[in-house]
Design an enzyme around this catalytic site. Structure first.
Site, PDB file in Angstrom:
ATOM      1  N   HIS B 219       0.795  -1.220   0.000  1.00 36.68           N
ATOM      2  CA  HIS B 219       0.000   0.000   0.000  1.00 36.68           C
ATOM      3  C   HIS B 219       0.834   1.279   0.000  1.00 36.68           C
ATOM      4  O   HIS B 219       0.283   2.364  -0.097  1.00 36.68           O
ATOM      5  CB  HIS B 219      -0.995  -0.019   1.176  1.00 36.68           C
ATOM      6  N   SER B 223      -0.704  -1.242  -6.075  1.00 34.42           N
ATOM      7  CA  SER B 223      -0.503  -2.414  -6.920  1.00 34.42           C
ATOM      8  C   SER B 223       0.164  -2.029  -8.225  1.00 34.42           C
ATOM      9  O   SER B 223      -0.069  -0.948  -8.757  1.00 34.42           O
ATOM     10  CB  SER B 223      -1.850  -3.067  -7.231  1.00 34.42           C
ATOM     11  N   LYS B 247     -14.845  -8.219  -7.770  1.00 37.95           N
ATOM     12  CA  LYS B 247     -14.032  -9.061  -8.642  1.00 37.95           C
ATOM     13  C   LYS B 247     -13.360 -10.178  -7.836  1.00 37.95           C
ATOM     14  O   LYS B 247     -13.320 -11.329  -8.268  1.00 37.95           O
ATOM     15  CB  LYS B 247     -12.972  -8.197  -9.331  1.00 37.95           C
ATOM     16  N   ASP B 248     -12.847  -9.832  -6.641  1.00 33.50           N
ATOM     17  CA  ASP B 248     -12.229 -10.843  -5.792  1.00 33.50           C
ATOM     18  C   ASP B 248     -13.249 -11.881  -5.353  1.00 33.50           C
ATOM     19  O   ASP B 248     -12.953 -13.075  -5.290  1.00 33.50           O
ATOM     20  CB  ASP B 248     -11.584 -10.190  -4.558  1.00 33.50           C
ATOM     21  N   GLU B 291       5.552 -34.021  -1.434  1.00 30.57           N
ATOM     22  CA  GLU B 291       4.295 -33.529  -1.969  1.00 30.57           C
ATOM     23  C   GLU B 291       4.575 -32.791  -3.282  1.00 30.57           C
ATOM     24  O   GLU B 291       5.664 -32.280  -3.498  1.00 30.57           O
ATOM     25  CB  GLU B 291       3.653 -32.570  -0.963  1.00 30.57           C
TER      26      GLU B 291
END
Ligand code: HEM
Ligand code: FES
Lengths: 191, 412
Positions: B219, B223, B247-248, B291
């Protein structure tokens, strides 16, 4: 501020006393306080770190006695010692001959077969691959024995010879020979 | 302090909100950093994966805490306690399937998130510390997942723990003592299981702290975006809420469908059947594989026929990401304007996936050689291709602003 007649101290700009060369007298207090604090932190930190090392009960793990009387040439047994497998193999004359002949081979971790077996027919090894700790195969006749007729670690492909020496693959060292003593002709104590 | 022209949301004038904020400005922070927060107007769906990773962290912590209420970190009881969770504890199976598959989903999401950053140059100035914090989160995640996998105390748990802790024995002089210290004994055993549980419980909260720092750093400059250019003014930005919250949320819904497929219809496809055999220190399974999310690094470890060399290269594969901002010499951020970089980027993705495939095979023959080739290519990407590309590549012209290509369709 009045200066005591005997003193080599003057007053610093901040009001605190200082030595004639200008170093404030407080420096000594700061440094010693920091040194005490740091020492205490390190010592306490060590207690935390050391608490993660093997504890007394783990260290007190007993030794293991193994009878070899029932073993026939060409047979192997696996026994547990300190939570790890120990291989005991009654080697055939051919295996011993091969191991001795290879004393002069190009070995990654050179050791003679004689130095690795107290009695040449009984080979005692820690069954832990020196690469990343898997248990190599080769204890059973049906197991793969690797290119050198001893043990083969399937994890990343390490080959050990009939003396348990590393010959090929990523492992850096020979299979470890644990400390052991013969109590009589057919009994050993490991550890 | 908002660095943009902050107009408070209506709820900010509520008297209770005001009373609280006067004492702890928490509503103000939420309003400024989450609601009114100006984000680039052109973020695409690759920007969803950060919030997805955050959701997964919450899912892992929640399911983990409830698992821990029934799990027993003792070698004699661990395996059976997990069986009990599966069979007797109400919805225990659901908690465990969520947690087991959640770890895989977490890594999928984070790998995509990292790849997004690599494609759009999000690691470049002024976001280097943001990038580092992300890598620290990744490292802590790997440690957490590794120790979590030990907890059910099956054969793969035990031998995975043995092989991975033994990596440290490659260090000269101190290696063996470090391994004994990690184990608290002479092999992986009860002390090891106990401390792994303690650390497995702790590390996710460390990750949560790192996430806070990650967002803080994010922040500061905001972004990055698909064009990789800085926002030039308010016309380049839109408030986070409702645009990106919606959107998220949409992305999350789609993601949850995938996650639910694994949890409810195919919970074991990503696991290893050997972990249903209780740990046996006397017998190594014939084929040890970690894994899936560790496989590329495992392939690099095995590509080198030398113990220390393999270990160093494996850790180096992650360490090199920390200096990526300086290895990439191009001043253009986004791969969209870098025609040659774009090719190398996809080669890199294919190389990494191929490494993952090699890591799952026996280390001999073609997979071994392919693994070695891909290891070289993996490092070449960072040490050769990226530094040179910056010099030899001619980037395409950058748009004047984020808004320009949107507002003037002709300029597309
Ligand atoms: C970063 C977040 C986390 C990751 C990536 C993670 C990963 C894992 C993995 C891979 C397993 C093995 C699953 C299996 O095969 O059974 C596991 C097991 C376990 N985890 Fe976590 N975990 C996380 C957070 C937590 C938290 C916060 C707790 C809280 C105490 C927790 C408690 C447990 C327990 C009790 C088990 C053993 C039960 C089981 O195996 O299903 N985990 N974890
Ligand atoms: S552990 Fe034996 S070869 Fe790697």
């Amino acid at each position: 501020m009045a200066q005591p007649a005997t003193s080599t101290l003057t007053t610093s700009p901040g009001g605190g006393r200082q030595h004639e060369d200008g170093t404030p007298r407080r420096d000594f207090l700061y440094l010693s306080a920091a040194a005490f604090g740091a020492t205490g932190a390190v010592l306490t930190g060590w207690a935390f770190v050391h608490s993660m090392n093997p504890s007394a009960d783990v260290l007190a793990l007993s030794s293991t006695e193994v009878s070899l009387a029932a073993l026939q040439p060409g047979q192997s047994i696996t026994v547990t010692w300190r939570g790890k497998p120990v291989f005991v193999r009654y080697r055939t004359p051919e295996e011993i001959a091969k191991a001795k002949a290879d004393d002069k081979a190009d070995l990654r971790d050179p050791e003679t077969d004689q130095a690795r077996a107290k009695k040449e027919q009984f080979l005692v090894l820690l069954g832990v691959c020196t690469h990343l700790g898997c248990v190599p195969l080769g204890q059973k006749p049906t197991d793969p024995h690797g290119e050198f007729g001893g043990w083969f670690c399937p994890c990343h492909g390490s080959h050990y010879d009939t003396s348990g020496r590393i010959r090929k693959g990523p492992a850096p060292k020979n299979l470890e020979v644990p400390a052991y003593t013969y109590l009589n002709d057919t009994t050993i104590r490991i550890g | 302090m908002a660095k943009y022209d902050y107009v408070p949301s209506p709820f900010m004038s509520n008297p209770i909100v005001k009373w609280v904020d006067h004492r702890l400005p928490i509503f103000e922070m939420v309003d400024q950093q989450l609601i009114k927060y100006p984000a680039p107007r052109n973020l695409n769906y690759w920007w969803n994966f950060g919030s997805l990773a955050g959701v997964m962290l919450v899912v892992m912590i929640l399911s983990g805490i409830f698992l821990a209420m029934n799990y027993q970190p003792n070698t004699l009881a661990a395996f059976d306690s997990v069986e009990r969770i599966m069979r007797d504890v109400n919805y225990g199976w659901l908690l465990r399937y969520m947690h087991m598959n959640g770890a895989s989903m977490f890594f999928v999401v984070v790998y995509i998130h990292i790849a997004r950053g690599m494609y759009y140059g999000s690691y470049k100035a002024p976001r280097e510390i943001l990038w580092w914090l992300g890598l620290l989160i990744f490292l802590a995640m790997m440690a957490t997942a590794f120790m979590g996998y030990v907890l059910p105390w099956g054969q793969m748990s035990f031998w995975g723990a043995t092989v991975i802790t033994n990596l440290f024995s490659a260090l000269p002089l101190v290696g063996k003592s470090i391994v004994t210290w990690l184990w608290g004994g002479f092999s992986v055993d009860n002390p090891t299981l106990n401390r792994f549980f303690a650390l497995h419980y702790l590390l996710p909260f460390v990750i949560a702290g790192l996430v806070m720092l990650h967002l803080w750093a994010l922040h500061v400059h905001g972004s990055n975006n698909p064009l990789g250019i800085d926002a030039k003014g308010p016309q380049d930005k839109i408030p986070f809420h409702p645009y990106y919250t919606v959107k998220d949320a949409f992305g999350l819904s789609v993601f949850l469908i995938v996650y639910a497929y694994f949890v409810f219809f195919n919970p074991y496809v990503l696991g290893d059947a050997d972990n249903w055999i209780p740990a046996n220190p006397m017998v190594t399974p014939p084929h040890i594989v970690p894994e899936w999310y560790f496989l590329p690094f495992y392939a690099i470890l095995r590509a080198v026929p030398d113990k220390l060399g393999g270990v160093l290269l494996m850790f180096g594969a992650i360490a090199i990401l920390f200096v990526l901002p300086w290895l990439d010499t191009s001043r253009v951020r986004s791969g969209r304007f870098r025609p040659a970089f774009r090719v190398f980027f996809w080669v890199f993705i294919v190389v990494t996936i191929t490494l993952g495939w090699c890591g799952a095979q026996l280390p001999e023959g073609i997979p071994l050689i392919l693994g070695q080739v891909c290891t070289v290519l993996y490092f070449a990407h960072f040490l050769v291709f990226l530094p040179l590309l910056g010099w030899f590549e001619r980037p395409r012209p950058l748009p004047a602003s984020i808004a320009e290509p949107v507002l003037t369709p002709a300029a597309k």
